[in-house]
Each structure stands twice: as structure tokens, then as C-alpha cells.
Design an enzyme around this catalytic site. Sequence first.
Site, PDB file in Angstrom:
ATOM      1  N   ILE A 140      39.096  43.289  31.418  1.00 56.24           N
ATOM      2  CA  ILE A 140      39.103  42.708  30.068  1.00 56.24           C
ATOM      3  C   ILE A 140      37.705  42.733  29.467  1.00 56.24           C
ATOM      4  O   ILE A 140      37.380  41.941  28.580  1.00 56.24           O
ATOM      5  CB  ILE A 140      39.683  41.276  30.099  1.00 56.24           C
ATOM      6  CG1 ILE A 140      38.828  40.345  30.962  1.00 56.24           C
ATOM      7  CG2 ILE A 140      41.101  41.301  30.642  1.00 56.24           C
ATOM      8  CD1 ILE A 140      39.241  38.867  30.839  1.00 56.24           C
ATOM      9  N   ALA A 192      36.851  39.723  40.271  1.00 53.64           N
ATOM     10  CA  ALA A 192      36.019  40.720  40.953  1.00 53.64           C
ATOM     11  C   ALA A 192      36.053  40.514  42.456  1.00 53.64           C
ATOM     12  O   ALA A 192      36.241  41.468  43.223  1.00 53.64           O
ATOM     13  CB  ALA A 192      34.589  40.644  40.437  1.00 53.64           C
ATOM     14  N   ARG A 203      26.721  37.957  46.254  1.00 56.31           N
ATOM     15  CA  ARG A 203      26.305  39.348  46.083  1.00 56.31           C
ATOM     16  C   ARG A 203      26.725  39.826  44.687  1.00 56.31           C
ATOM     17  O   ARG A 203      27.866  39.623  44.273  1.00 56.31           O
ATOM     18  CB  ARG A 203      26.976  40.234  47.143  1.00 56.31           C
ATOM     19  CG  ARG A 203      26.492  41.674  47.116  1.00 56.31           C
ATOM     20  CD  ARG A 203      27.390  42.588  47.939  1.00 56.31           C
ATOM     21  NE  ARG A 203      27.483  42.235  49.347  1.00 56.31           N
ATOM     22  CZ  ARG A 203      26.634  42.657  50.295  1.00 56.31           C
ATOM     23  NH1 ARG A 203      25.645  43.462  49.989  1.00 56.31           N
ATOM     24  NH2 ARG A 203      26.797  42.280  51.548  1.00 56.31           N
ATOM     25  N   LYS A 250      24.399  45.505  36.077  1.00 53.13           N
ATOM     26  CA  LYS A 250      24.498  45.685  34.628  1.00 53.13           C
ATOM     27  C   LYS A 250      25.672  44.895  34.056  1.00 53.13           C
ATOM     28  O   LYS A 250      25.517  44.132  33.106  1.00 53.13           O
ATOM     29  CB  LYS A 250      24.653  47.175  34.302  1.00 53.13           C
ATOM     30  CG  LYS A 250      24.632  47.492  32.823  1.00 53.13           C
ATOM     31  CD  LYS A 250      24.720  49.002  32.549  1.00 53.13           C
ATOM     32  CE  LYS A 250      23.393  49.690  32.833  1.00 53.13           C
ATOM     33  NZ  LYS A 250      23.366  51.072  32.334  1.00 53.13           N
ATOM     34  N   GLN A 260      28.128  39.804  31.641  1.00 54.17           N
ATOM     35  CA  GLN A 260      28.982  38.621  31.698  1.00 54.17           C
ATOM     36  C   GLN A 260      28.177  37.364  31.391  1.00 54.17           C
ATOM     37  O   GLN A 260      28.646  36.458  30.704  1.00 54.17           O
ATOM     38  CB  GLN A 260      29.608  38.505  33.089  1.00 54.17           C
ATOM     39  CG  GLN A 260      30.687  39.527  33.360  1.00 54.17           C
ATOM     40  CD  GLN A 260      31.913  39.252  32.520  1.00 54.17           C
ATOM     41  OE1 GLN A 260      32.614  38.276  32.729  1.00 54.17           O
ATOM     42  NE2 GLN A 260      32.145  40.090  31.539  1.00 54.17           N
ATOM     43  N   GLU A 268      32.207  33.301  34.264  1.00 53.75           N
ATOM     44  CA  GLU A 268      32.195  32.062  33.496  1.00 53.75           C
ATOM     45  C   GLU A 268      30.936  31.226  33.702  1.00 53.75           C
ATOM     46  O   GLU A 268      30.674  30.300  32.937  1.00 53.75           O
ATOM     47  CB  GLU A 268      33.429  31.218  33.859  1.00 53.75           C
ATOM     48  CG  GLU A 268      34.726  31.924  33.485  1.00 53.75           C
ATOM     49  CD  GLU A 268      35.953  31.274  34.106  1.00 53.75           C
ATOM     50  OE1 GLU A 268      36.912  31.020  33.386  1.00 53.75           O
ATOM     51  OE2 GLU A 268      35.939  31.030  35.330  1.00 53.75           O
TER      52      GLU A 268
END
Lengths: 168, 729
Positions: free
Chosen positions: B469, B513, B616, B621, B626, B693
Site C-alpha cells: 500500500i 513486513a 533490523r 530507503k 514510512q 506507524e
Amino acid sequence: METQLTINGTQHKLDLDPRTTLLDALRHHLGLTGSKKGCDHGQCGACTVMVNGRRINSCLTLACMHDGDEVTTIEGIGQPDNLSPLQQAFVSEDGFQCGYCTPGQICSATAMLEEIANGWPSHVTGELDASAELTTEEISERMSGNLCRCSAYPNIVEAIRKAAGGGA
Amino acid sequence: MTEHFKMDAPATDRRLDDMAQGLVGAPLDRPEGPLKVSGTATYADEWQVDGLAHGVLVRAPGNSGRVVLANRNAVARMDGVLAVIDDDRLLRNPAQGTANEAPIQGPHHAAYMGQLIAVVVAESFEQARHAAQSLEVTLEGGTLMPVDPTTAAVEPQESKNLDQGDLDAAMETAAHSVDAIYTTPSHSSTPMEPHASIATWEGDDLTLRGSYQMLKYNRNELADALGIHPDRVRILSPYVGGGFGSKLGLAPEAVAASIAAKQVGRPVSVALQRPQVFEATMRRSETSQRVRLAADAEGRLTGLGHDALVSNLPGETFAEPILQASHFLYAGANRRMSMDLARVHRLCAGSVRAPGEAVGVTALENAMDELAHEIGIDPVELRRRNIPEKDPESGKDYSSRRFREALDSGAEAFGWADRPGVKERREGEWLIGYGMASAARVNVLMESQARVTLLPDGRARVETDMTDIGTGTYAILGQIAGEMLGLPRDAVDVVLGDTALPPASGSGGSWGASSSGTSVYVACQAIRRQLAERLGGEEADLTLKDGSATFDNQTRPLAEILDGDEIVKLAHLQPGDTSDAVRQATFGAYFAEVAVHAASGETRVRRMHGSFAAGRILNAKTARSQCLGGMTFGIGMALTEELAFDPRDGHVANHNLAEYHIAVNADVPQLTVELLEERDDWANPMQAKGIGELGICGAAAAITNAIFNATGVRVRDYPATLDKVIAGM
């Protein structure tokens, strides 16, 4: 209503409902979905295209008002295997995340650099008759009609600066 | 055969550190970037589908009563109109994230103003729009329902309450204390791509091209809403134009498009108009938060209280989890926390980027700033003094926690030592101030599956119904597979966003992720074992790099080892004992410099820095991006973002991007981000934690604290608009 548009160098003869916006003509009738519908009333900039060289919100104008005009969309600026320097810089600087506002940002930036080159002042330009420098402040100000909810703004500024060849 | 992996013990082997390809962590470009910058990535409402008809949704004009479509027959006869639909199955509001079943359905009674109660379908978009605007909707027998959370009926959320020690006594005997109420308004995710779906039926099989974050849940939600088996539903979301929580659960347009397509016997596209995104997706609940801090003479917390009031529609269980990080961020033996949920007829409240911490940590960090000022110590030092050794409620250890390092490193990078005193620095008409705040967000691992295929030519393919997204999923899953299999990044294809692929965690809660990435990691480990077997050795002794395998001092291309075969591994990750054995969270610190205009009270953010520790980092990038996004949400929250509700009927008065002010380019300085090196063995075998977030979890407080430093004005009622700042000056 018959309308003739030259889009990315190709002539198109369209017979459209007069209520059709330029944006919907591109997206619904020509399969050119690179121009995005973010708000459909001129508030977000995702639909930015160039008409006769100037950036406009294509959702705020009817296609039939552009009979005979030359329209450049993101598809005309560069393709995946033939990106413009600005598109390439957006990739390398991560000037996007979800990518939805990105074609509008790039169309807008392409025209914006022309505006600076032509000596157009902005709200933050110190002197109205002096040429504007490509500062962070100038880029940010001139790109503020293109919203990005992912908030890639700092990277968008860097991408534009990089593509424009350094700058201040 | 499926490789099962359950996260029951810390992954101390840190295998990624042994790999040779050098991809994980590298700041690589997004592989889908060329498509996105050229306008050729296909978002939901952009698929070229033959015979497509268009649907436009219609809203309820009030918040109660029976819905009557007064002129539906006349509208049905308008040019091009194919159907006027108010099917019982239309959604009242979107599903909550991970709901996995349909939310409350039914368009015949209004629950909030803006509820989508009908869809008008026509040959063209222009015809559908005109017909939808022509539909006269009235409400019969309704009365105005409660819309104000401060006066509405309240349900205590007792399971969320905590009473440890004696907070009242701690407050009474404290050398220094703060007892303040902070309020935050409702926020809208308002992603740039409005929610849109194209539904296509082939017999009883439905394909929905939608814009969704969590496809395995969305498929079940859609099937449940329609009353069909999930096997009949396929959802495609290869590109999603932003979500920020608003596309976690199935939204009204998907069900409307599906019902309409079945009824008119053609594919139907339904996209929300921007005002409908504001009125009928999800809002972050407004909050009222009382924060109490008790400290000794040196600023060591002896008590911490956090009581919150949030709201939602009747029938919805979601309550903005304000207290999530208050439980573990700071020390203090005496603790009391409570949550109340008010029932109001405003649009549904649900997840908006970092539900809980985005507003909860912000209020806590404002209170910490007030305490530091009260005591007269550096706000950074106050935080350093209150980093607990163990979780202050459960007594559990923390997993990795580089909180202190983030505070120190962030302060150094920003130049915090140069902080002026309150109202001390002025440049012409501008008052200059510095502020800081801590960042904290819980870390979660979720069930996820992925299939990895090592192809005979030595390329690899990753397949999962995971979504990207804007988070960087295409980039990082390719990096993980390339790292584990010793392949250059461009030798790995990543296929996402299709429920025909193995079901993933979905994108949300910052877990995407690490969860989907771990499933790829586990599948690759299995492929490595099989390669080692072919070579007659152990996986641990195998080095894979640049498409070749080195084993026992011999290097051979993978294609030669595979000898025409392919290796396919499906991996299934499940969270396990490590989720509860320790306190897992991500941490950081924000620093901001603002200029406040002495005459108008206008605040400009001049500089902002964030230092973050999230295990980690998989791609430096995209991880940085984010954080930029989170911090910018924080700028919006601090200064401009507020859903304004009409006090009579609860409708959203500013339901568009010209009146709901998200930050624009000129509002955001060149933010700087530092990602601290960290490994969290308890999180998952990659030692990575969520970062999507963390950037918003307290960010707004750094700005309002800077406003105080500049002006001496405490704005406790967000956003800190000019009127509120100037009133205190």
C-alpha cells in the site's frame, strides 16, 4: 458532442457526453488511466495534466472545452523503459509511496520547472521581477497543489531538485 | 509440502547476518517504481473490463429513521440508468480490520449521516452520477440521535482498566505532578486513491478488483456479506493507492459493486466520491484523555494515570486503544488506566494509522513535557530517568529496546543542546521554540503464508496475497528472497495482491513486513536446505551469491545444480510463545523546531527529526519513507487535521480536502530520519520489527511542546490552530 484532442502527440476524435470531464475522457474513454482521480473537484492535484503546455486539474474542466487543444499526460512524459529524468529521479529519491498522486506530481513538476525557467514568480519569490531560484522553499510552494497523503514531500523536493540539475 | 514455522523461541542465530548477497537493509529503489511514475501501475478502478457499467452511491441525509427512496421509479427511467439498488446486503459501515466477517448490513435504516444507502447503476459514469444526484432520499420516523461523545451514553471498557498500587496517594505525596486533560479530534485516513471496486461475475464466481489492505480477511468479509462461499470470491489488489487503516476491512463500495454486477449482468465499477471517503469509511475516534503524572523531586515517576473517552457507532466493538503504550513506556509503581466508549451516531470509528498510540502517546508526551517544565529539567533527561528496567505492569523483560539511544542520538543530531528557554528566542515577528517527544508502538507478528519458487534458470518468484500500500512490500520481499537465495534483486519476481495466492498477514498494524517477510524467509530456508541436500551437505555450510552456490570450496551456478528442476516451497508462519514472553515494542524520539507568528499565532514547522529503533531495517530507503509519512501525519495532527461534526446531526462538515487540511508540501520541512541499528531476536527470525506507524506515535506532541517553548502557550485541545495559540499569547 464531437471533440478533437491531441493527446501525447496523437489526434483523437471523440464523441462525448458534454458532462464528461477531461479526466474522465482520458480514463474512461481513452484507457489513459495514468491521470488519477483523487477528489474529482480540484483539491488534490492527482489529475494534473498539461494543456497547451500549462498544468491544470483535468477533473475541473470538461473535455468539450478543449477542442483542438494539445494535452500531455503522464503517459506522454515517459514510459517504464524510457523514463524522463524527473520520473527517474522520483524512483531513485523515493518520491512516492503508494504512487497514486505520483503522475500528477510529475506532470505538475514538469510544468513547474518551465514556469520557473520562464521567470514566473510565486508567493515566496522575493522580487517579482527577479528570476526565481530553485530553492526548497520555491519547490515546496509551487508543488503544494499536489497532495500526497503518504507524505513523500521531502523526497519529492529532492527528486525535483536532482532532475533540475542541482540548484540551490 | 508446507513448511510450518511457529515463533516460539528467540531467533538468536541471526541467519540473515550470515548471508552474502548484501540486499537486506540496502536502500534499494522500489521495483514497481517505473510503473508508478509512468502511470502504468493498475489501481482498482483502472482495469480495462469489457461492458463495464458505472455505479454511484447515494448517502443518507440524517442519522435515524427509515430510508425512503421517494422517486426511485423516475430515477430508474432516466437516460442510461440500469438499476437503482438498495439491497438488504449493502453495508452499514466498513468492516473493522481483521474482522473476517461482514459488518452490520442493511440500507433501510439510517445510523449516521452519510451512510451509503443505495447505488445507482448506469451505462456511463456521467449518467450514473446525474441519476444518483437526482434520487430523493427521505427518512421517516427518525429523531435526531446522540452525536456528542461528551454527553452520549457511555460504556466502560472494564477489560481495559488497570488499578495498580495507589495513584491517588502517589499524586498527593508527589514532589511534582501533572493532572491535565488533552483532547484530540476525529481524523480521516483519506488516502489519495478513493475506495473503488470493479466487480465481475462469471456464473457464480466473483472477481473483485479492489483497493484493500488485507485480502484474506476481505475475501471472507465479502463472501459473508453476499451470502456466498469464500471459494467463489477472488480479490485482486496489486496496487493500492494508500490505506492508512481505511482499507483494512471491506468497505461499502465492494458489496455495492458486487450486488450491482450480479443484478445487471455486467461488470460494474463503484468508486467512492471524496466526500464519501470522509463520511462513510473510517474515522479515528476523537479522544478526551486525562493524564496524571506523579514524580519525586528528581523527576522519577511514582505514579502514572491515563483515562480515556472515545466513541463509536452502536453495535461496533472497536474502541481506539489509547492506552496501548502507556502501559509500558515509562516507570511508575502506582498506575491507573481506564477507557470509556461513548455511543454516538457519527460515522464508524476504526483504525487510522497507528490506532491508539498516534493520539495516546501524543497526550502522554505532552504531559511529560509539562512535568519537565514543572520540575525544571531537560525533557530528554526526564524521559531518560523514567525508562523502566522491566515492564512496569507485567514485570516482563523487554525484547530489544534502544529507547535511550534514540533519545540521545536524536538530541545530538537535532542540536537539542541549543534549546532556548520558554519565550526566549525571537526572530523578527516569529517566536522560535524547540520541542521533543518519545515514540512508542507495540510490535505484533501475524500468521502469514508465502510460496517461493526457485526456477530452473536460477531466477526466483515470490507469491503471496500480501499487499503493497506504499509500504515497500514489493521491494523488501524481493530483497529477503534475493538475500537468502543469493540472487541479485532483479532476479526475483514478487507477485502480490491476489487471493489466489497463499494468504498473508495483510498490511496493517505495522506487522506486514515482518510477518509476510518471515514467511518468505522460511520458504527460502527450506529451499536452501534442499539445495544443500542436492550437494550432499548441510545448509549451514552453503554460501549462495550472485546466482551460484559455493559448497566445500566448489562454486556452481544454481541453474546447473537445479538441472532443469524447480524447487517450490510454501511456508506458513504462525506467531508463538515469543509474543507474550516479553514486551515487544518499537521506540524512538522526535525533535521539532517551530516558528510561531507573534501576531497571528500561525505555526510553521521549521525542522523536524526522528530517531527510531525498529529492529533490523529491511530497506533503509522505504523504511525512511514510512517514517517521513508518519511524522507528516503528526504535523497534520498537531496543526490542522480535524473532522468537524455538526453538533445537531453529526454530519462531517468538512468532508473534502479543501476543508480537512492534511499537510501540503509547503507545510513539511526537509524532515530528517535516523534508523538505529538493532536486532530483535524475539520478534521473528529476521529480527525486524514494524515501522509503518512508529513515525506518528507521539510526533504531534513534539510540535505542540515546541509551541510551548516558543510562546509559553499550552494547547491541550488539538489541533493547535491559530485561534487557540493566539488566545494564550
